[in-house]
Write a protein that holds these residues in place. Structure first.
Motif, PDB file in Angstrom:
ATOM      1  N   LYS A  37     127.745  26.552  40.378  1.00  0.00           N
ATOM      2  CA  LYS A  37     126.515  25.835  40.671  1.00  0.00           C
ATOM      3  C   LYS A  37     126.616  24.363  40.286  1.00  0.00           C
ATOM      4  N   TYR A  38     125.776  23.593  40.937  1.00  0.00           N
ATOM      5  CA  TYR A  38     125.691  22.162  40.644  1.00  0.00           C
ATOM      6  C   TYR A  38     124.241  21.754  40.828  1.00  0.00           C
ATOM      7  N   TYR A  39     123.719  20.997  39.847  1.00  0.00           N
ATOM      8  CA  TYR A  39     122.306  20.615  39.879  1.00  0.00           C
ATOM      9  C   TYR A  39     122.148  19.106  39.766  1.00  0.00           C
ATOM     10  N   SER A  40     121.062  18.626  40.327  1.00  0.00           N
ATOM     11  CA  SER A  40     120.716  17.231  40.120  1.00  0.00           C
ATOM     12  C   SER A  40     120.146  17.066  38.714  1.00  0.00           C
ATOM     13  N   ASP A  41     120.227  15.872  38.207  1.00  0.00           N
ATOM     14  CA  ASP A  41     119.719  15.608  36.859  1.00  0.00           C
ATOM     15  C   ASP A  41     118.219  15.874  36.751  1.00  0.00           C
ATOM     16  N   VAL A  79     116.393  18.201  37.860  1.00  0.00           N
ATOM     17  CA  VAL A  79     115.971  19.596  37.701  1.00  0.00           C
ATOM     18  C   VAL A  79     116.845  20.366  36.722  1.00  0.00           C
ATOM     19  N   MET A  80     117.893  19.744  36.228  1.00  0.00           N
ATOM     20  CA  MET A  80     118.809  20.411  35.312  1.00  0.00           C
ATOM     21  C   MET A  80     118.046  21.001  34.130  1.00  0.00           C
ATOM     22  N   GLY A  81     118.285  22.258  33.867  1.00  0.00           N
ATOM     23  CA  GLY A  81     117.637  22.927  32.750  1.00  0.00           C
ATOM     24  C   GLY A  81     116.309  23.574  33.100  1.00  0.00           C
ATOM     25  N   ARG A  82     115.729  23.208  34.224  1.00  0.00           N
ATOM     26  CA  ARG A  82     114.449  23.804  34.647  1.00  0.00           C
ATOM     27  C   ARG A  82     114.613  24.704  35.858  1.00  0.00           C
ATOM     28  N   PHE A  83     115.500  24.341  36.760  1.00  0.00           N
ATOM     29  CA  PHE A  83     115.707  25.098  37.995  1.00  0.00           C
ATOM     30  C   PHE A  83     117.041  25.838  37.932  1.00  0.00           C
ATOM     31  N   THR A  84     117.063  27.013  38.530  1.00  0.00           N
ATOM     32  CA  THR A  84     118.287  27.807  38.568  1.00  0.00           C
ATOM     33  C   THR A  84     118.480  28.353  39.973  1.00  0.00           C
ATOM     34  N   ILE A  85     119.673  28.174  40.480  1.00  0.00           N
ATOM     35  CA  ILE A  85     120.024  28.703  41.797  1.00  0.00           C
ATOM     36  C   ILE A  85     120.855  29.963  41.612  1.00  0.00           C
ATOM     37  N   SER A  86     120.559  30.944  42.410  1.00  0.00           N
ATOM     38  CA  SER A  86     121.350  32.174  42.406  1.00  0.00           C
ATOM     39  C   SER A  86     121.541  32.639  43.843  1.00  0.00           C
ATOM     40  N   ARG A  87     122.442  33.565  43.992  1.00  0.00           N
ATOM     41  CA  ARG A  87     122.661  34.115  45.332  1.00  0.00           C
ATOM     42  C   ARG A  87     123.111  35.564  45.234  1.00  0.00           C
ATOM     43  N   ASP A  88     122.743  36.313  46.264  1.00  0.00           N
ATOM     44  CA  ASP A  88     123.224  37.683  46.448  1.00  0.00           C
ATOM     45  C   ASP A  88     123.911  37.671  47.793  1.00  0.00           C
TER      46      ASP A  88
END
Length: 122
Positions: free
Chosen positions: A58-62, A64-73
């Motif tokens: 995963k890679y996040y923008s600064d 949202v880092m720490g607040r948003f989480t991306i996942s996938r199935d």
């Protein structure tokens, strides 16, 4: 060709959590990465984060880092964006996007969903 459909948008209050989903169909076996973006009317689209479809990296923008989480199935062709501690500044139309190649930090994507509105009140 890949088709993407977002869902889960709606109204939230500051501090709430909300989860968005992105359902993929079509050539899903070719997806290399899936990204999330958001856009406020009249402003440029903002990259939120991305996930490598095969490995889950995963890679996040600064912002949202720490607040948003991306996942996938990948088996279900489904990606999710878990948004915690929402702020009014998170109000935007949220889009998921997919591509068959490219580095995870790239903001160029070929396939886009129609977007889902998230509105956060103070």
């Amino acid at each position: 060709q890949v088709w993407l459909v977002e869902s889960g948008g709606g109204l939230a209050q500051a501090g709430d959590s909300r989860r968005l989903s992105c359902k993929a169909s079509g050539r899903t076996s070719s997806i290399s990465r899936l990204g999330w973006f958001r856009q406020v009317l009249g402003k440029e689209r903002e990259f939120v984060g991305a996930i490598r479809w095969s490995s889950g990296a995963k890679y996040y923008s600064d912002s949202v880092m720490g607040r948003f989480t991306i996942s996938r199935d990948s088996a279900a062709n489904l990606a999710e964006l878990q948004m915690n501690t929402l702020k009014p500044d998170d109000t935007a139309v949220y889009y998921c996007a997919a591509d068959f190649d490219g580095i995870i930090t790239s903001t160029h994507y070929t396939y886009w969903g129609q977007g889902t509105q998230v509105t956060v009140s103070a």
